[in-house]
Design a protein around this motif. Structure first.
Motif, PDB file in Angstrom:
ATOM      1  N   ILE A   1       2.254  13.044   8.843  1.00 46.08           N
ATOM      2  CA  ILE A   1       2.090  14.146   7.898  1.00 46.08           C
ATOM      3  C   ILE A   1       1.662  13.618   6.530  1.00 46.08           C
ATOM      4  O   ILE A   1       2.106  12.551   6.111  1.00 46.08           O
ATOM      5  N   THR A   2       0.773  14.374   5.883  1.00 43.06           N
ATOM      6  CA  THR A   2       0.362  14.083   4.515  1.00 43.06           C
ATOM      7  C   THR A   2       0.611  15.335   3.690  1.00 43.06           C
ATOM      8  O   THR A   2       0.454  16.460   4.188  1.00 43.06           O
ATOM      9  N   MET A   3       0.989  15.117   2.424  1.00 42.89           N
ATOM     10  CA  MET A   3       1.275  16.231   1.543  1.00 42.89           C
ATOM     11  C   MET A   3       0.639  15.982   0.179  1.00 42.89           C
ATOM     12  O   MET A   3       0.634  14.857  -0.310  1.00 42.89           O
TER      13      MET A   3
ATOM     14  N   GLY B   1      12.510  14.666  12.812  1.00 42.16           N
ATOM     15  CA  GLY B   1      13.555  13.794  12.290  1.00 42.16           C
ATOM     16  C   GLY B   1      13.375  13.460  10.816  1.00 42.16           C
ATOM     17  O   GLY B   1      12.989  14.295  10.005  1.00 42.16           O
ATOM     18  N   GLN B   2      13.653  12.202  10.481  1.00 39.60           N
ATOM     19  CA  GLN B   2      13.685  11.787   9.086  1.00 39.60           C
ATOM     20  C   GLN B   2      12.337  11.928   8.380  1.00 39.60           C
ATOM     21  O   GLN B   2      12.290  12.319   7.219  1.00 39.60           O
TER      22      GLN B   2
ATOM     23  N   PHE C   1       9.344  17.273   3.641  1.00 41.79           N
ATOM     24  CA  PHE C   1       9.647  18.580   3.077  1.00 41.79           C
ATOM     25  C   PHE C   1      10.558  18.504   1.852  1.00 41.79           C
ATOM     26  O   PHE C   1      10.426  19.308   0.926  1.00 41.79           O
ATOM     27  N   MET C   2      11.428  17.522   1.815  1.00 43.09           N
ATOM     28  CA  MET C   2      12.245  17.331   0.613  1.00 43.09           C
ATOM     29  C   MET C   2      11.380  16.842  -0.555  1.00 43.09           C
ATOM     30  O   MET C   2      11.622  17.212  -1.705  1.00 43.09           O
TER      31      MET C   2
ATOM     32  N   VAL D   1       4.914  21.440  18.028  1.00 40.59           N
ATOM     33  CA  VAL D   1       6.176  22.175  18.035  1.00 40.59           C
ATOM     34  C   VAL D   1       7.078  21.587  16.948  1.00 40.59           C
ATOM     35  O   VAL D   1       6.933  20.425  16.581  1.00 40.59           O
ATOM     36  N   VAL D   2       7.985  22.408  16.430  1.00 35.58           N
ATOM     37  CA  VAL D   2       9.019  21.905  15.524  1.00 35.58           C
ATOM     38  C   VAL D   2      10.259  21.704  16.378  1.00 35.58           C
ATOM     39  O   VAL D   2      10.697  22.621  17.078  1.00 35.58           O
ATOM     40  N   ALA D   3      10.812  20.500  16.348  1.00 39.57           N
ATOM     41  CA  ALA D   3      12.001  20.189  17.136  1.00 39.57           C
ATOM     42  C   ALA D   3      13.127  21.159  16.766  1.00 39.57           C
ATOM     43  O   ALA D   3      13.264  21.532  15.595  1.00 39.57           O
ATOM     44  N   PRO D   4      13.935  21.568  17.736  1.00 42.30           N
ATOM     45  CA  PRO D   4      15.008  22.533  17.445  1.00 42.30           C
ATOM     46  C   PRO D   4      15.931  22.114  16.297  1.00 42.30           C
ATOM     47  O   PRO D   4      16.268  22.943  15.452  1.00 42.30           O
TER      48      PRO D   4
END
Length: 133
Positions: free
Chosen positions: A12-14, A33-34, A40-41, A64-67
C-alpha cells in the motif's frame, strides 16, 4: 502543490494533497495486519495534523479486507478518524465482485457516522468529486 508521499510499502502507498486536504491510498495487493493498521494510522495522524477531511480509497487491487482488520477499522480506527474531522470518502471499487460487495457493506456502515460517500470505477472521477466537496 503536489502530493506528499506519507506511507509506502509493497502492499500500500498513501499520499497527502496539502492544497486539497485529501488523503489518498492505493492498495497494490492484499494488505493485512500491522502494515494495514500502520498505513491507516499514518493517514489518521496526517489528517489530524493538517485538518484534512477527505479520503480517496483506491481499492481496485484489494481482494478483501481480513475480518480482524475490518473489525479493527470499524471499531477502533473509524471513530478516531471521524473525530479528527473526516467528512468525505471517495471509494474506487475493488476489481473482484465479492470484494465490491464487502466494500459496499463497509461504506454503508461508515455512512451511519455522517460521512458523505461516493463509489467510483476510476481514480480521476473520485478525485474530481472530492475536489468539489
Amino acid at each position: 502543490m503536489s502530493a506528499l508521499q506519507i506511507f509506502d510499502r509493497e502492499q500500500i502507498t498513501m499520499w497527502y494533497y496539502p492544497d486539497k486536504k485529501i488523503i489518498h491510498h492505493q492498495i497494490h495487493k492484499y494488505t493485512h495486519g500491522q502494515v494495514y493498521r500502520d498505513a491507516f494510522m499514518t493517514g489518521l495522524e496526517v489528517m489530524k495534523k493538517h485538518g484534512a477531511c477527505k479520503w480517496l480509497s483506491d481499492d481496485r487491487k484489494n481482494p478483501v479486507v481480513a475480518p480482524e482488520d475490518r473489525k479493527w477499522s470499524l471499531e477502533v480506527w473509524h471513530p478516531l478518524v471521524v473525530k479528527a474531522g473526516w467528512k468525505y470518502w471517495a471509494i474506487v471499487q475493488p476489481d473482484r465482485t465479492i470484494a465490491k460487495t464487502r466494500m459496499e457493506r463497509i461504506a454503508e456502515m461508515a455512512a451511519l457516522s455522517g460521512l458523505t460517500i461516493q463509489i467510483f470505477d476510476n481514480v480521476d472521477d473520485a478525485m474530481a468529486w472530492l475536489e468539489q466537496q
